[in-house]
Design a protein around this motif. Structure first.
Motif, PDB file in Angstrom:
ATOM      1  N   ILE A   1       0.866  -1.158   0.000  1.00 55.16           N
ATOM      2  CA  ILE A   1       0.000   0.000   0.000  1.00 55.16           C
ATOM      3  C   ILE A   1       0.908   1.214   0.000  1.00 55.16           C
TER       4      ILE A   1
ATOM      5  N   LEU B   1       2.111   2.944   3.607  1.00 55.15           N
ATOM      6  CA  LEU B   1       1.239   2.978   4.793  1.00 55.15           C
ATOM      7  C   LEU B   1       1.879   2.184   5.920  1.00 55.15           C
ATOM      8  N   PHE B   2       2.426   1.013   5.589  1.00 55.64           N
ATOM      9  CA  PHE B   2       2.942   0.152   6.659  1.00 55.64           C
ATOM     10  C   PHE B   2       4.413   0.417   6.924  1.00 55.64           C
ATOM     11  N   ASN B   3       4.706   1.655   7.121  1.00 52.55           N
ATOM     12  CA  ASN B   3       6.037   2.049   7.533  1.00 52.55           C
ATOM     13  C   ASN B   3       5.812   3.104   8.610  1.00 52.55           C
ATOM     14  N   LEU B   4       6.400   2.835   9.779  1.00 55.56           N
ATOM     15  CA  LEU B   4       6.116   3.709  10.921  1.00 55.56           C
ATOM     16  C   LEU B   4       6.363   5.177  10.613  1.00 55.56           C
TER      17      LEU B   4
ATOM     18  N   ALA C   1       3.546   6.365   7.810  1.00 56.96           N
ATOM     19  CA  ALA C   1       2.117   6.069   7.926  1.00 56.96           C
ATOM     20  C   ALA C   1       1.288   7.346   8.030  1.00 56.96           C
ATOM     21  N   LYS C   2       1.782   8.281   8.872  1.00 58.33           N
ATOM     22  CA  LYS C   2       0.979   9.478   9.080  1.00 58.33           C
ATOM     23  C   LYS C   2       0.928  10.321   7.801  1.00 58.33           C
TER      24      LYS C   2
ATOM     25  N   PHE D   1       1.225   9.264   4.873  1.00 61.19           N
ATOM     26  CA  PHE D   1       0.374   8.567   3.917  1.00 61.19           C
ATOM     27  C   PHE D   1      -1.085   8.969   4.124  1.00 61.19           C
ATOM     28  N   MET D   2      -1.479   8.928   5.406  1.00 58.47           N
ATOM     29  CA  MET D   2      -2.855   9.306   5.715  1.00 58.47           C
ATOM     30  C   MET D   2      -3.116  10.756   5.296  1.00 58.47           C
TER      31      MET D   2
ATOM     32  N   MET E   1      -3.689  11.154   1.658  1.00 54.02           N
ATOM     33  CA  MET E   1      -5.024  10.722   1.255  1.00 54.02           C
ATOM     34  C   MET E   1      -6.078  11.753   1.639  1.00 54.02           C
ATOM     35  N   LEU E   2      -5.918  12.320   2.847  1.00 52.57           N
ATOM     36  CA  LEU E   2      -6.895  13.322   3.285  1.00 52.57           C
ATOM     37  C   LEU E   2      -6.904  14.516   2.337  1.00 52.57           C
TER      38      LEU E   2
ATOM     39  N   VAL F   1      -0.181   2.458  15.594  1.00 48.93           N
ATOM     40  CA  VAL F   1      -0.052   3.578  14.665  1.00 48.93           C
ATOM     41  C   VAL F   1      -0.818   3.280  13.379  1.00 48.93           C
ATOM     42  N   PHE F   2      -0.578   2.094  12.834  1.00 46.14           N
ATOM     43  CA  PHE F   2      -1.252   1.759  11.584  1.00 46.14           C
ATOM     44  C   PHE F   2      -2.757   1.785  11.759  1.00 46.14           C
TER      45      PHE F   2
ATOM     46  N   TYR G   1      -4.515   5.149  11.796  1.00 48.64           N
ATOM     47  CA  TYR G   1      -4.681   5.928  10.573  1.00 48.64           C
ATOM     48  C   TYR G   1      -5.571   5.253   9.540  1.00 48.64           C
TER      49      TYR G   1
ATOM     50  N   ILE H   1      -7.886   6.811   6.426  1.00 51.61           N
ATOM     51  CA  ILE H   1      -7.571   6.519   5.028  1.00 51.61           C
ATOM     52  C   ILE H   1      -8.793   5.925   4.322  1.00 51.61           C
TER      53      ILE H   1
ATOM     54  N   ALA I   1     -11.166   8.635   3.482  1.00 48.47           N
ATOM     55  CA  ALA I   1     -10.696   9.477   2.382  1.00 48.47           C
ATOM     56  C   ALA I   1     -10.889   8.765   1.042  1.00 48.47           C
TER      57      ALA I   1
ATOM     58  N   ARG J   1       0.959  -7.802   8.739  1.00 46.93           N
ATOM     59  CA  ARG J   1       2.310  -7.291   8.641  1.00 46.93           C
ATOM     60  C   ARG J   1       3.003  -7.229   9.982  1.00 46.93           C
TER      61      ARG J   1
END
Lengths: 379, 716
Positions: free
Chosen positions: A43, A75-78, A81-82, A84-85, A88-89, B596-597, B600, B604, B607, B630
């Motif tokens: 993702i 997305l799946f990276n610490l 992730a933010k 990424f969000m 999208m927003l 964290v994941f 969010y 997402i 959105a 994951r």
């Protein structure tokens, strides 16, 4: 009002095509992610890198261009992730703006997307500083310009001079702008601003509003038949785009009057070659023809200035100056190497305002006209 | 120089010398008339009773101040009770009662007169030995043998009685019932310190055992299960009145009993503290986990829980739900296991562990026992452990004697040579069946009962030898849970199951803790000090003769052999803790990552829904699935250093009999935010998600782990 509506509907036609394309790009972005989610793929969003490493100096065109490097925002990276969000927003916000056919400022886009993440006390965005780069990321990702995303920045910079414009259908006579001048909007594309009549011979761009006021008060543009602009320091995109259009469409030389310090040199560099973070827009913004009139390191002696004008170079300034000297476009330019070295040898910097020590109007009546006459500038 | 020696001082000096050497002190004769002459001094030089000596030097026995005196009295009585019960093969039931006899004293008076009563269900004492046991110093069954027991010298309880007599003038009151079918003896006795003999002031028989006077102290003592005659069919009750001071906190009776309960999980101890506590320092119980003043509802729940776990218990198991409870002012340390420590054997000394003087004395004793006729060959075999017939013959040869040579015929030179041969000979280590270690299971049972932590590990070393005496070191640690997170670790020390409360820094065990590199196990440890963290470290030394630094038995002497064993035991526990902590940190990180994941994903999904109209819930579920997958992959795939893990270390810990993990107390797993993740504590018991999984191996049905079942509550 009626007149305006008809004009708007004309614009609409033009806008529609562009907007449709932009919308399609945003939807495509969301679809890729949905697809990846269902297929258990990665993702991620692929975003062209806006960094020094990914800028290329195009020697032929004499502008900075963005390279082909792309970074994957996962997305799946610490660490990502933010962001990424947030990306999208903002995509969703832009889609909404385009559909509603409204434009919005950077700040209000920030507010639009800012809220508390459900079930936590964390905000989607904490500051506008977080939000703006995400929008720039979207520009490069979608390959759409900011105005195509229906986003504008604050008006910054001003203009007066022998030119008449049409701004969203309103005629603006820049000879009659009083003491404040015409505020430069952030979107100055041909569909917003048209040049109607221009008599000026050149454009004098000064660094900031205070200097610009001096020139305006002395009616410099009238006496020298030019256009006078300022960009409130580092000129924003609107200002740079307008200067570029004046240069390319009307063939006006752009002459810059900036401080004799690394910051002034950098502003010149940005106007001339484009900036690193907006390298993708250089072809729209950079003006390789731009000239640097002053202040020059030699002026202290040449103009017989008093010691009062000196501001000591700090360690930071020296470091910055050396960095600028190493930029490829300055590195190959002997005159510039000499200029920067001269400043370093002086050990001090000088502001345009400091010329007031000679006389209040020395800069407008003596300094600039003389230099223009002698064509004494750096290229 | 002309000042005359005060007579008292001179007398005391000569007394010491006389008693120490057992001979008349030689003083220089002086020509000056003013000085003492040997003759005049001799009139004052006389034998002193040990009791008299200790009456003057009571600090040597642990009676230096009122507070410690109260503790020492309790300690000596409880030690005796436990020893007696174990030797008779009875599961100990011990009730300790402290009554304040001056409850109306002004608040400024910190000390008071107390009656300390300790009642046990031991075998009792036959009538004719009562005076000797309670009324004489240095009279006991334990001094002359090499056998592991709590008491050693036979000083304790009589000294407590003597202290009581000195401070209050009141005699000891003893009830003892050696035969359940016969009445109990009721004896009051006072010790005569001059003669080291008891004087009996009351000697009668009574059916009143356990003494009913203690049933009326408070509401709680009237309960039928308090001091019920069923539990105390035989036994002894000792009551001593003394000046003391009752205080909570470190070095208190509370702490002593608490630690005793930890080291003796087979004992049930009931404690009735005095109604009034000395004003200052009202600390909580040091390990801070008594269910204080539980409401009836809570108690019922407690009991229900006990019953429930009782059903789950394997016969020899350990119940992790048992814990110290406080009910109407009475503290009950429940029994954690029904298993008595194994019977220990008495052993002969090992040749390497004796000194020359002792060897000579042993030879004399042997000569006497055989009316002067014992041979060296027989002496070596009979009076030492680990000397075979062949070896005995070799020793005889080495010192140029015959196997038939009489012990009495050896020259001093030969004896000395024998002693040297002992040191160089290669001999097997002393037998170790004389030791009864607490054992890994019991250590864990005791700690579980007394300390509310999340991780427990124990280690029991193989027996070793110092100075020819076998000993065995055990260590256990408890980590996390409700322990204070940022304080230096607490070290609890035991010798032959007796807690050591004072002189921590003089103790070998304390040094061993400091010398252990706790940083290797992911703990903080300032240089040269205790590790810092929510940690309790328990060290136990079992030996036929524990080398204390003083008579009051407060610290273990620092022998290299002992310290080395202690460190090895601590390291074993530490390694397990390190594994656990690494795992815990990783889980924490993973939990944070997943958190964290998940945080969010909702945004997402919304959105995306706004952009392309896909169903937000569906996307949310897909992304959530992916996030879980994951983070799970990361769990299994990599360890600390990014190395691929072939085997899950945590799983190893689960399989380890010497480790208990109570994951419901592991605070780190209870994520602060997010409704999707609830702590197993809150939803576990009610809907049966939390299971107590048991391991019932043949001999090791011991460790039990409380863990939340299933990985779908978002925690694993």
């Amino acid at each position: 009002m009626a007149k305006k509506t008809t004009r708007k509907s004309q614009d609409d036609k033009r806008m529609k095509e562009r907007d449709k394309a932009t919308l399609a790009k945003i939807v495509a972005l969301a679809d890729t992610i949905t697809e990846a989610a269902f297929k258990h793929g990665d993702i991620s969003i692929s975003i062209p890198t806006r960094s020094r490493a990914n800028t290329i100096w195009n020697r032929k065109k004499r502008i900075l261009e963005m390279g082909d490097n792309k970074a994957s925002r996962e997305l799946f990276n610490l660490n990502q992730a933010k962001q990424f969000m947030q990306t999208m927003l903002h995509s969703a916000t832009i889609k909404e703006l385009i559909e509603a056919d409204k434009t919005s400022s950077l700040r209000s886009v920030f507010y639009k997307a800012k809220h508390t993440v459900a079930g936590t006390r964390e905000n989607t965005f904490d500051t506008q500083e977080e939000s703006d780069p995400i929008l720039e990321d979207l520009e490069v990702t979608l390959g759409a310009l900011r105005e195509e995303l229906h986003i504008f920045a604050e008006n910054r910079g001003a203009m007066v001079g022998n030119i008449t414009l049409i701004d969203k259908g309103d005629e603006i006579d820049c000879r009659r702008m009083g003491s404040g001048g015409y505020a430069l909007p952030s979107i100055v594309e041909p569909d917003v601003i048209e040049f109607k009549k221009c008599e000026a011979d050149f454009v004098l761009h000064v660094e900031k509003g205070t200097v610009w006021n001096r020139f305006n008060e002395d009616r410099f543009w009238e006496k020298n038949n030019c256009i006078l602009t300022h960009g409130a320091g580092q000129p924003p995109r609107g200002c740079r785009r307008l200067l570029q259009r004046l240069n390319q469409e009307l063939g006006l030389p752009i002459i810059c009057l900036l401080d004799c310090d690394p910051w002034g040199h950098y502003i010149y560099s940005v106007i001339k070659q484009g900036s690193i973070s907006l390298a993708f827009e250089s072809s729209r913004l950079a003006i390789p023809e731009a000239k640097f009139l002053g202040i020059r390191a030699k002026d202290y002696r040449e103009c017989d200035l008093s010691d009062a004008v000196k501001i000591d170079l700090k360690d930071n300034d020296i470091k910055r100056a050396k960095e600028i000297a190493a930029y490829p476009w300055f590195k190959e330019n002997k005159a510039w190497q000499k200029e920067i070295q001269h400043m370093l040898d002086n050990g001090f910097k000088m502001e345009v305002e400091s010329l007031i020590t000679k006389d209040i109007s020395y800069v407008t009546e003596v300094y600039v006209p003389e230099r223009l006459k002698k064509r004494d500038w750096l290229d | 120089m002309g000042i005359k020696n005060p007579p008292a001082l001179a007398e005391e000096k000569s007394l010491f010398e006389g008693s120490a050497r057992g001979e008349v002190a030689v003083t220089k004769s002086s020509s000056r008339p003013k000085r003492e002459t040997a003759e005049s001094m001799a009139t004052r030089q006389k034998d002193i009773a040990v009791s008299e000596f200790f009456a003057k030097n009571r600090h040597l026995l642990g009676f230096d101040n009122p507070r410690k005196a109260l503790l020492t009295a309790v300690k000596e009585a409880v030690d005796n009770s436990l020893d007696a019960c174990e030797e008779a093969g009875i599961l100990p039931n011990i009730t300790v009662i402290i009554e304040d006899l001056q409850p109306d004293r002004p608040a400024t008076t910190k000390h008071s007169r107390y009656r300390v009563t300790v009642i046990d269900n031991g075998p009792g004492i036959v009538r004719r030995q009562v005076e000797n046991v309670f009324g004489r110093l240095l009279f006991g069954s334990k001094f002359h043998r090499l056998k592991m027991s709590r008491g050693q010298q036979g000083i304790g309880i009589s000294a407590a009685g003597m202290y009581g007599l000195i401070t209050t003038g009141r005699p000891m009151v003893i009830h003892t019932r050696p035969n359940a079918k016969k009445p109990a003896h009721l004896i009051e006795l006072a010790m005569n310190t001059k003669t080291n003999r008891a004087e009996v002031t009351l000697d009668t028989e009574t059916e009143d055992f356990p003494p009913s006077q203690y049933k009326v102290l408070s509401a709680a003592t009237r309960a039928p299960d308090f001091l019920s005659p069923e539990d105390y069919r035989t036994g002894t009750s000792v009551a001593i009145e003394l000046e003391g001071r009752y205080q909570k906190g470190r070095g208190s009776v509370d702490e002593f009993l608490e630690l005793t309960a930890i080291a003796n999980p087979h004992a049930k101890i009931t404690f009735v503290p005095p109604s009034r506590v000395s004003a200052d320092e009202q600390e909580e119980l040091p390990l801070g986990d008594v269910a204080r003043d539980a409401t009836p509802a809570e108690l019922a729940e407690n009991q229900a829980e006990s019953v429930k776990s009782g059903e789950l218990l394997a016969p020899n198991g350990v119940d992790p739900t048992l814990t110290t409870i406080m009910k109407d002012g009475i503290i009950i340390f429940p029994r954690g296991t029904e298993e008595l420590p194994p019977e220990t054997k008495e052993i002969q000394p090992h040749p390497k562990g004796i000194e020359l003087g002792i060897l000579i004395q042993m030879m004399r004793d042997f000569e006497d026992a055989n009316r002067g006729g014992g041979t060296l060959y027989n002496f070596l075999q009979e009076r030492f452990s680990r000397i075979s017939a062949q070896r005995a013959a070799e020793f005889c040869r080495e010192i140029g004697a015959h196997t038939r040579t009489k012990v009495g015929d050896l020259t001093p030179k030969q004896v000395e040579q024998l002693f040297k041969s002992f040191q160089t000979a290669r001999l097997p280590a002393p037998p170790t069946d004389c030791l009864a270690p607490i054992g890994v299971r019991q250590l864990l049972a005791g700690l579980l009962k007394g300390v509310k932590a999340e991780f427990y590990a124990a280690s029991s070393r193989q027996p070793e030898v110092y100075r020819g005496r076998p000993f065995q070191i055990e260590a256990a640690i408890a980590f996390g849970g409700e322990l204070p997170p940022n304080e230096p670790a607490r070290v609890i020390r035991f010798a032959n199951r007796v807690p050591l409360l004072f002189q921590q820094s003089a103790c070998s065990s304390f040094k061993a803790v400091i010398e252990t590199g706790w940083r290797n196990y992911n703990l903080q440890q300032p240089r040269g000090s205790l590790p810092v963290g929510p940690l309790v470290i328990m060290i136990h030394m079992a030996s036929v003769w524990v080398p204390f630094t003083s008579e009051s038995k407060e610290a273990i002497a620092d022998y290299d052999e002992i310290r080395k064993e202690m460190k090895l035991a601590l390291m074993e526990c530490g390694r397990k803790l390190g594994t656990y902590l690494r795992k815990r940190q990783k889980m924490q990180r993973e939990a944070a990552r997943r958190d964290v994941f998940e945080r969010y994903i909702g945004e997402i999904a919304k959105a995306i829904n706004a952009i392309n109209g896909m169903d937000a819930d569906e996307i949310y579920q897909k992304l959530l699935e992916e996030a879980r997958k994951r983070t799970a992959i990361a769990d299994a795939r990599l360890d600390e250093n990014g190395q691929v893990i072939k085997k899950d270390e945590h799983e190893d810990l689960r399989q380890d009999d010497a480790v208990v993990m109570v994951e419901s107390r592991a605070a780190h797993l209870q994520l602060a935010e997010g409704s999707a993740t609830t702590s197993p504590d809150t939803n576990g018991v009610s809907d049966g998600e939390e299971k107590v999984s048991l391991k019932r191996k043949k001999k090791a049905a011991t460790t039990r782990k409380k863990r939340s079942a299933g990985g779908d509550n978002g925690l694993f």
